[in-house]
Scaffold this motif. Structure first.
Motif, PDB file in Angstrom:
ATOM      1  N   HIS A 161       0.833  -1.205   0.000  1.00  0.00           N
ATOM      2  CA  HIS A 161       0.000   0.000   0.000  1.00  0.00           C
ATOM      3  C   HIS A 161       0.870   1.258   0.000  1.00  0.00           C
ATOM      4  CE1 HIS A 161      -3.606   2.404   0.919  1.00  0.00           C
ATOM      5  NE2 HIS A 161      -2.778   3.146   1.629  1.00  0.00           N
ATOM      6  N   TRP A 162       1.975   1.189   0.768  1.00  0.00           N
ATOM      7  CA  TRP A 162       2.833   2.369   0.926  1.00  0.00           C
ATOM      8  C   TRP A 162       4.080   2.289   0.041  1.00  0.00           C
ATOM      9  CZ3 TRP A 162      -0.062   5.728   3.163  1.00  0.00           C
ATOM     10  CH2 TRP A 162      -0.858   5.428   4.266  1.00  0.00           C
ATOM     11  N   ALA A 163       4.026   1.541  -1.072  1.00  0.00           N
ATOM     12  CA  ALA A 163       5.226   1.401  -1.930  1.00  0.00           C
ATOM     13  C   ALA A 163       4.908   1.726  -3.387  1.00  0.00           C
ATOM     14  CB  ALA A 163       5.776  -0.018  -1.818  1.00  0.00           C
ATOM     15  N   PRO A 164       4.600   2.996  -3.681  1.00  0.00           N
ATOM     16  CA  PRO A 164       4.118   3.344  -5.028  1.00  0.00           C
ATOM     17  C   PRO A 164       5.117   3.140  -6.161  1.00  0.00           C
ATOM     18  CG  PRO A 164       4.433   5.321  -3.674  1.00  0.00           C
ATOM     19  CD  PRO A 164       4.574   4.145  -2.764  1.00  0.00           C
ATOM     20  N   SER A 165       6.426   3.249  -5.893  1.00  0.00           N
ATOM     21  CA  SER A 165       7.348   3.191  -7.038  1.00  0.00           C
ATOM     22  C   SER A 165       8.092   1.856  -7.172  1.00  0.00           C
ATOM     23  CB  SER A 165       8.355   4.348  -6.974  1.00  0.00           C
ATOM     24  OG  SER A 165       9.258   4.152  -5.916  1.00  0.00           O
ATOM     25  N   LEU A 166       7.750   0.881  -6.318  1.00  0.00           N
ATOM     26  CA  LEU A 166       8.386  -0.441  -6.386  1.00  0.00           C
ATOM     27  C   LEU A 166       8.161  -1.077  -7.758  1.00  0.00           C
ATOM     28  CD1 LEU A 166       9.511  -3.134  -5.127  1.00  0.00           C
ATOM     29  CD2 LEU A 166       7.169  -3.619  -4.439  1.00  0.00           C
ATOM     30  N   ARG A 167       9.225  -1.618  -8.354  1.00  0.00           N
ATOM     31  CA  ARG A 167       9.124  -2.319  -9.635  1.00  0.00           C
ATOM     32  C   ARG A 167       9.976  -3.590  -9.555  1.00  0.00           C
ATOM     33  NH1 ARG A 167       5.701   0.802  -9.570  1.00  0.00           N
ATOM     34  NH2 ARG A 167       5.181   2.503 -10.993  1.00  0.00           N
ATOM     35  N   ALA A 168       9.320  -4.739  -9.385  1.00  0.00           N
ATOM     36  CA  ALA A 168      10.060  -5.999  -9.225  1.00  0.00           C
ATOM     37  C   ALA A 168      10.481  -6.556 -10.592  1.00  0.00           C
ATOM     38  CB  ALA A 168       9.187  -7.015  -8.494  1.00  0.00           C
ATOM     39  N   HIS A 169      11.524  -7.405 -10.568  1.00  0.00           N
ATOM     40  CA  HIS A 169      11.921  -8.161 -11.774  1.00  0.00           C
ATOM     41  C   HIS A 169      10.752  -9.059 -12.177  1.00  0.00           C
ATOM     42  CE1 HIS A 169      13.491 -11.827 -13.692  1.00  0.00           C
ATOM     43  NE2 HIS A 169      14.582 -11.148 -14.046  1.00  0.00           N
ATOM     44  N   SER A 170      10.270  -9.846 -11.213  1.00  0.00           N
ATOM     45  CA  SER A 170       9.103 -10.712 -11.383  1.00  0.00           C
ATOM     46  C   SER A 170       8.429 -10.825 -10.019  1.00  0.00           C
ATOM     47  CB  SER A 170       9.513 -12.112 -11.862  1.00  0.00           C
ATOM     48  OG  SER A 170      10.149 -12.027 -13.129  1.00  0.00           O
ATOM     49  N   ALA A 171       7.125 -11.135 -10.024  1.00  0.00           N
ATOM     50  CA  ALA A 171       6.397 -11.176  -8.747  1.00  0.00           C
ATOM     51  C   ALA A 171       5.292 -12.211  -8.811  1.00  0.00           C
ATOM     52  CB  ALA A 171       5.820  -9.803  -8.430  1.00  0.00           C
ATOM     53  N   ALA A 172       4.880 -12.672  -7.616  1.00  0.00           N
ATOM     54  CA  ALA A 172       3.791 -13.646  -7.515  1.00  0.00           C
ATOM     55  C   ALA A 172       2.768 -13.185  -6.484  1.00  0.00           C
ATOM     56  CB  ALA A 172       4.343 -15.015  -7.116  1.00  0.00           C
ATOM     57  N   VAL A 173       1.477 -13.352  -6.813  1.00  0.00           N
ATOM     58  CA  VAL A 173       0.405 -13.271  -5.816  1.00  0.00           C
ATOM     59  C   VAL A 173      -0.091 -14.705  -5.653  1.00  0.00           C
ATOM     60  CG1 VAL A 173      -1.844 -12.317  -5.201  1.00  0.00           C
ATOM     61  CG2 VAL A 173      -0.222 -10.924  -6.507  1.00  0.00           C
ATOM     62  N   LEU A 174       0.104 -15.266  -4.467  1.00  0.00           N
ATOM     63  CA  LEU A 174      -0.154 -16.701  -4.257  1.00  0.00           C
ATOM     64  C   LEU A 174      -1.636 -17.020  -4.176  1.00  0.00           C
ATOM     65  CD1 LEU A 174       2.529 -17.368  -1.514  1.00  0.00           C
ATOM     66  CD2 LEU A 174       2.735 -17.727  -3.975  1.00  0.00           C
ATOM     67  N   ASN A 175      -2.399 -16.142  -3.549  1.00  0.00           N
ATOM     68  CA  ASN A 175      -3.826 -16.371  -3.321  1.00  0.00           C
ATOM     69  C   ASN A 175      -4.400 -15.098  -2.749  1.00  0.00           C
ATOM     70  OD1 ASN A 175      -3.010 -16.495  -0.448  1.00  0.00           O
ATOM     71  ND2 ASN A 175      -2.305 -18.537  -0.986  1.00  0.00           N
ATOM     72  N   LEU A 176      -5.714 -14.998  -2.762  1.00  0.00           N
ATOM     73  CA  LEU A 176      -6.395 -13.835  -2.193  1.00  0.00           C
ATOM     74  C   LEU A 176      -7.593 -14.314  -1.412  1.00  0.00           C
ATOM     75  CD1 LEU A 176      -6.545 -11.077  -4.937  1.00  0.00           C
ATOM     76  CD2 LEU A 176      -5.557 -10.870  -2.677  1.00  0.00           C
TER      77      LEU A 176
END
Length: 474
Positions: A178-193
């Protein structure tokens, strides 16, 4: 770190919100870079005063018991991730046009020009395990790495410390995103919601949107869970770099651009030549510890991120074999009189408890604690046929009791109305009374622990202690 970045901070008025595990290092780091720091904190107890004294000795201003007012001249707020977005401090900042960063944003901005790329993981459950598996796989490939973020090494240490890393395995909570507006990862995963922390985010939509920020600007792969459509929807909505791909993981046979399972083997059909026809074997299901379904999903997500970074198949297998799970995560404590006792104190929400309950056939369930706005209808409905009995404890146990009465009325329930330190021993004794040989007594509270215990670790330790006491008296 280049000197240009240091001068950026010289004399800058920064307010650090919160004296917690992220606030104190942030205050010290920015003070060291020449910024003028004011720390504000809601609490004013003995611990806060001791922490304040330590910071004041360095020349940092601390205001205790007043986390609501924006200090005069503030140019930036760096907040602890747990501070809710609706706090008056942030409303005042918004009005004054003052940006708000979290610890992750700060670490991201302080990285040097040759900083290690981030492979990032979020999700309601499984984050820590997946990040640790990922770090184990990256190490097996000979890469200098660490598990950081919500666990392990602090992100600021990883970014500013002496140690040089090739790549970082980063666990991120919805708060941090929420508080990380400029973060840009190489690759990322959302495991579940699944619904969690809704008291903080205000709605499921806001929670999902914060999780989805992890995909923004990904370069190589957005990894999603085929069984959880909400994660795929977040990939579709994300603004990514040209050429970045959506890569799914599934416990079934993988389609092209997915990782999955075929006849007891983890296979990759995403990072191979001619993925329409080819699949690359990565590891056996038996290489995953423990090989419970949700943990195999974690392993596939970790493998997908490692493969996105170019790790060879052999390293996936070796890394998974070398990985040992955390304490209090489906840990087998002991068998007493033919009954297995399992500590999953880390199942602090309904989604984690659901995965845990699905792993056993006949269960005496120990549950309860702080619900954090959760509801238990679906959890109980799914688990009903597996339950031999339930022992409930903690502040919000009534919510689980009501769900059991509605959806599993034939299951015997023991309602423990006590919060003293002996309550866990009583719970284990009641569970033993309900259990029959071949059953599993499962501590999977589906709730947070802070109503009765310091944290989920203490809750799990007391459970294990009580089980050992049973064994000794058996």
């Amino acid at each position: 770190m280049g000197s240009g970045q240091v001068t950026d901070w010289q004399g800058k008025n920064v307010t650090v919100a919160g004296l917690g595990v992220s606030g104190i290092p942030a205050a010290k780091v920015l003070h060291g870079l020449g910024a003028k720091i004011t720390v504000v904190n809601d609490g004013d107890d003995a611990r806060a005063r001791a922490q304040a004294a330590e910071l004041e000795a360095l020349g940092i201003t601390v205001r205790l018991g007043d986390g609501a007012t924006l200090p005069e001249g503030t140019e930036l707020i760096v907040t602890a991730p747990g501070w809710k977005p609706d706090k008056p401090l942030f409303a005042a900042a918004h009005e004054a046009g003052v940006p708000v960063w979290g610890d992750v944003e700060l670490a991201w901005r302080l990285r040097g020009p040759d900083a290690a790329p981030w492979l990032a993981v979020t999700g309601t459950n499984g984050k820590t395990t997946t990040v640790q598996m990922l770090a184990s796989i990256l190490k097996a490939a000979g890469l200098r790495t660490a598990a950081v973020g919500n666990i392990g090494v602090s992100l600021l240490d990883a970014v500013l410390g002496e140690e040089q890393y090739d790549v970082l395995a980063v666990e991120l909570s919805s708060y941090q995103l929420h508080w990380a507006p400029s973060l840009r990862a190489h690759s990322a995963a959302v495991l579940n919601l699944a619904p969690d922390h809704l008291d903080w985010h205000g709605s499921m939509e806001a929670y999902a949107a914060d999780k989805g920020r992890i995909y923004e600007g990904n370069r190589v792969a957005c990894v999603y869970n085929v069984a959880d459509k909400a994660t795929e929807d977040l990939v579709r909505e994300a603004d990514v770099e040209e050429g970045c791909r959506a890569v799914g993981f599934t416990l079934g046979t993988p389609a092209p651009s997915q990782l999955g399972v075929v006849e007891g083997v983890l296979v990759d059909r995403a990072f191979v030549e001619n993925r329409q026809k080819n699949a690359q074997e990565l590891a056996e299901v038996s290489d995953v510890n423990p090989p419970a379904p949700h943990n195999i999903a974690n392993a596939l997500a970790a493998a997908a991120l490692a493969r996105a970074y170019g790790v060879p198949p052999q390293a996936v297998r070796d890394g998974l074999r070398a990985f040992t799970p955390d304490a209090h995560r489906i840990a087998h404590v002991a068998d007493v009189d033919g009954v297995a006792y399992i500590d999953d104190s880390k199942a602090t929400n309904t989604h984690a408890a659901e995965a845990s309950l699905a792993a056993y056939e006949s269960i005496v369930w120990i549950a309860g604690g702080l619900a954090k706005g959760a509801v238990f209808e679906e959890l109980v409905t799914k688990a009903a046929k597996r339950l031999r009995g339930a022992v409930l404890m903690g502040a919000d146990r009534g919510l689980i009791r009501e769900a059991l009465a509605r959806h599993a009325p034939e299951v015997p329930v023991v309602d423990l109305d006590r919060t003293d330190t002996g309550a866990m021993l009583a719970a284990v004794q009641e569970a033993r009374r309900l259990a029959q040989p071949g059953d599993t007594v499962l501590l999977a509270p589906a709730c947070a622990s802070m109503d009765m215990f310091a944290n989920y670790n203490q809750r799990g330790d007391l459970f294990a202690e009580a089980v050992r006491e049973l064994g000794a008296g058996a």
